[in-house]
Design a protein around this motif. Structure first.
Motif, PDB file in Angstrom:
ATOM      1  N   GLU A 219      66.491  36.628  41.703  1.00 13.25           N
ATOM      2  CA  GLU A 219      66.320  35.299  42.264  1.00 13.25           C
ATOM      3  C   GLU A 219      67.522  34.931  43.125  1.00 13.25           C
ATOM      4  N   ASN A 220      67.430  33.799  43.770  1.00 15.45           N
ATOM      5  CA  ASN A 220      68.482  33.359  44.665  1.00 15.45           C
ATOM      6  C   ASN A 220      69.763  33.115  43.884  1.00 15.45           C
ATOM      7  N   GLY A 221      70.882  33.651  44.388  1.00 17.28           N
ATOM      8  CA  GLY A 221      72.158  33.534  43.711  1.00 17.28           C
ATOM      9  C   GLY A 221      72.743  32.146  43.727  1.00 17.28           C
ATOM     10  N   ASN A 222      72.173  31.242  44.512  1.00 15.51           N
ATOM     11  CA  ASN A 222      72.689  29.878  44.516  1.00 15.51           C
ATOM     12  C   ASN A 222      72.458  29.185  43.180  1.00 15.51           C
ATOM     13  N   GLY A 223      71.653  29.807  42.308  1.00 15.65           N
ATOM     14  CA  GLY A 223      71.475  29.245  40.967  1.00 15.65           C
ATOM     15  C   GLY A 223      72.736  29.332  40.127  1.00 15.65           C
ATOM     16  N   TYR A 224      73.667  30.210  40.495  1.00 12.65           N
ATOM     17  CA  TYR A 224      74.982  30.272  39.863  1.00 12.65           C
ATOM     18  C   TYR A 224      75.923  29.353  40.618  1.00 12.65           C
TER      19      TYR A 224
END
Length: 596
Positions: A219-224
């Protein structure tokens, strides 16, 4: 008195002999094995200690303190927090180094210039299209990044993920098998009860206020949060806890080249990396705590053996004293310990000895009372039985005189016996107070001179000391001390001739107050100097039989000893006679009491 004490001694000897014989019969004939007996006694000793209430309390309280200390160390240990901070700093340095290497060597120039026709039409004369940074795109090439990442990540045993500027995953060290990582935890419904409990405890211990780690995968790393900040050009570190309760530290840094952000690098620890170090530290603490617990248990048992064992022996001896009044039971002597147990042992020994002495005194007193009452009762019975047989008035008058004499004698005996029997109880109930002997003796001398007790014998008092600096005060009961002195004065007056004097002297002798009563009577026979203080003993040849109960001096001695003093009698030496033999000038009674 000697005749009455001999049967008691013989009976005691017979009891001791019978006890010795029974003890001898109880001894086993066969020889026992010393090692087996030693182990048996040791087992019985530790068994008794383990079931002792005092021992259990000592061991439990000591272990409770140790367990609380170890638990607080395990829960509040700063080692874990310091280890996490140090790990985050090291990951941040590694990430910067790896990101710099990727930015320097792992980007590819496309060899194509992208031209915007509309922008060219907008250019004015003398203006250029733009710099190389505006016209060239350097994307991260996964094929060139993989070898660099493999070289730099392998020694660190960390997981590395590279994200493009949009947050998509370009490379994951787990997919490249650079570092063998643990598989994702299984769902909680597939864990057994023990595993669920272990995970729950670990999660409760490690969680605290840390957020829960969630695996995003592709998934998109912007979730971290740290990746999102890195794509904005900021370095960020985060600490989380996964579903297994394991601490995961992650950092994210931007991948820069020519001050342009080409992506983000995220480094994270393995699930058990930090927990293994923390677990090893906790195991070391538990080992130290186990050794300390063993040492504390041994020391507690030794402490309990020095407390519970002697206390149990003292309690057993006190119980035997309660059950066996007629035979003496020896209380164990621990007075050499110089502690509370020693003081308790000494107090119990003194109390037991006082109890035995009082029991023996009561027995002897009862025997003496029965003996002394029997004589007048026998005489009274004979007179009463003979009275009807009297033939004339003279015989009847003599019998009535004997009856009257015996009744008066019984009255005196009962009065003195009643006074002597309640003396101990009265002295124990009343509180001792300071007594001014100078004033007390002055009052007694005045009363003796006024009444003279039927004798024309005066009494004079003298107080010897250094002027008015000496005080004559003792701690005790003024009425009973007055009874002693009054008895001595009355006794001295009864043995003195009419017109003579009785001299009372009071002086301080070191730490004691001495009271001396002198008379000019015939003195005391040598064989009676000690016996005169015995109960019912009287030696008055000048008086008729039965005129005195013989309890006065005995009561006086009892009162003086209850006050911690001494009393004795002696004869005053007079001038030698014509043959040069020593003479007796009179009797002297000396009383010494502890001074206040």
């Amino acid at each position: 008195m000697l005749d009455r004490t001999q049967p008691d001694q013989s009976s005691n000897a017979e009891d001791n002999a019978s006890h010795g014989a029974s003890d001898h019969e109880d001894k086993p004939v066969a020889k026992s094995r010393p090692p087996l007996n030693w182990f048996k006694r040791a087992g019985q000793f530790f068994f008794a200690l383990s079931f002792s209430s005092l021992t259990r309390r000592i061991v439990s309280l000591n272990l409770a303190g140790l367990v609380a200390l170890v638990a607080s160390i395990l829960y509040l240990s700063q080692f874990r927090a310091g280890l996490i901070d140090a790990r985050a700093q090291s990951l941040l340095v590694q990430a910067e180094i790896i990101a710099g290497a990727i930015g320097a060597s792992a980007t590819v120039q496309t060899n194509a210039i992208t031209v915007d026709p509309e922008r060219l039409l907008d250019l004015k004369l003398g203006e250029s299209y733009g710099g190389p940074d505006d016209s060239l795109d350097f994307p991260i090439n996964p094929e060139r990044v993989a070898p660099v990442l493999r070289t730099l990540i392998s020694p660190t045993k960390t997981r590395a993920r590279i994200f493009d500027p949009n947050g998509s995953v370009l490379l994951d060290s787990r997919d490249l098998d650079i570092v063998r990582t643990q598989p994702l935890p299984p769902p909680s419904d597939k864990l057994n009860l023990v595993e669920r409990a272990t995970v729950a405890v670990r999660l409760w211990i490690n969680r605290g206020d840390l957020p829960l780690y969630r695996e995003l995968g592709r998934e998109n790393g912007n979730g971290y949060v740290e990746v999102a900040d890195a794509l904005q050009g900021e370095k960020r570190s985060m600490v989380r806890v996964n579903a297994r309760g394991e601490v995961i530290v992650s950092v994210a840094v931007p991948v820069l080249r020519s001050r342009a952000i080409h992506g983000a690098l995220m480094l994270s620890t393995q699930g058990d990396d930090i927990d293994q170090m923390v677990t090893a530290e906790r195991l070391a603490i538990l080992k130290v705590g186990g050794v300390a617990a063993a040492v504390m248990i041994m020391l507690s048992l030794l402490l309990a053996s020095t407390i519970a064992g002697p206390v149990r022996r003292l309690a057993d001896s006190a119980e035997r004293v309660r059950r066996r009044i007629k035979t003496r039971v020896e209380i164990p002597d621990f007075t050499r310990r110089r502690d509370e147990i020693g003081h308790l042992s000494g107090a119990l020994r003194d109390m037991t000895n006082a109890l035995y002495k009082r029991i023996e005194a009561i027995e002897m007193f009862a025997a003496d009372v029965a003996h002394e009452l029997k004589n007048p009762l026998t005489s009274l019975r004979s007179a009463v039985e003979t009275l009807p047989l009297a033939r004339n008035e003279n015989s009847r008058a003599r019998l009535l005189e004997v009856i009257e004499h015996d009744v008066k004698r019984l009255d005196r005996l009962i009065s003195d016996i009643s006074d002597a029997s309640r003396l101990d109880a009265e002295l124990q109930r009343q509180d001792a107070i300071p007594v001014d002997l100078k004033r007390l003796l002055g009052t007694l001398v005045s009363v003796a001179n006024e009444t003279k007790l039927g004798h024309d014998v005066a009494v004079e008092a003298r107080f010897e000391g250094r002027g008015g600096s000496d005080t004559f005060s003792v701690t005790g009961h003024d009425s009973r001390l007055g009874q002693v002195v009054s008895n001595l004065l009355s006794n001295a007056q009864s043995f003195s001739e009419a017109g003579s004097k009785v001299r009372l002297t009071c002086r301080r002798v070191r730490g004691e107050i001495e009271i001396v009563v002198d008379d000019d009577g015939p003195g005391i026979r040598d064989d009676a100097l000690e016996r005169i203080f015995e109960r019912f003993y009287t030696d008055r040849p000048h008086q008729g039989f039965g005129q005195n109960s013989g309890l006065g001096l005995s009561i006086s001695k009892q009162i003086v000893e209850a006050h911690g003093g001494r009393i004795w009698a002696e004869n005053r030496a007079g001038p030698p006679d014509e043959d040069g033999a020593p003479t007796v000038a009179g009797a002297r009674f000396v009383v010494r009491l502890p001074a206040l």
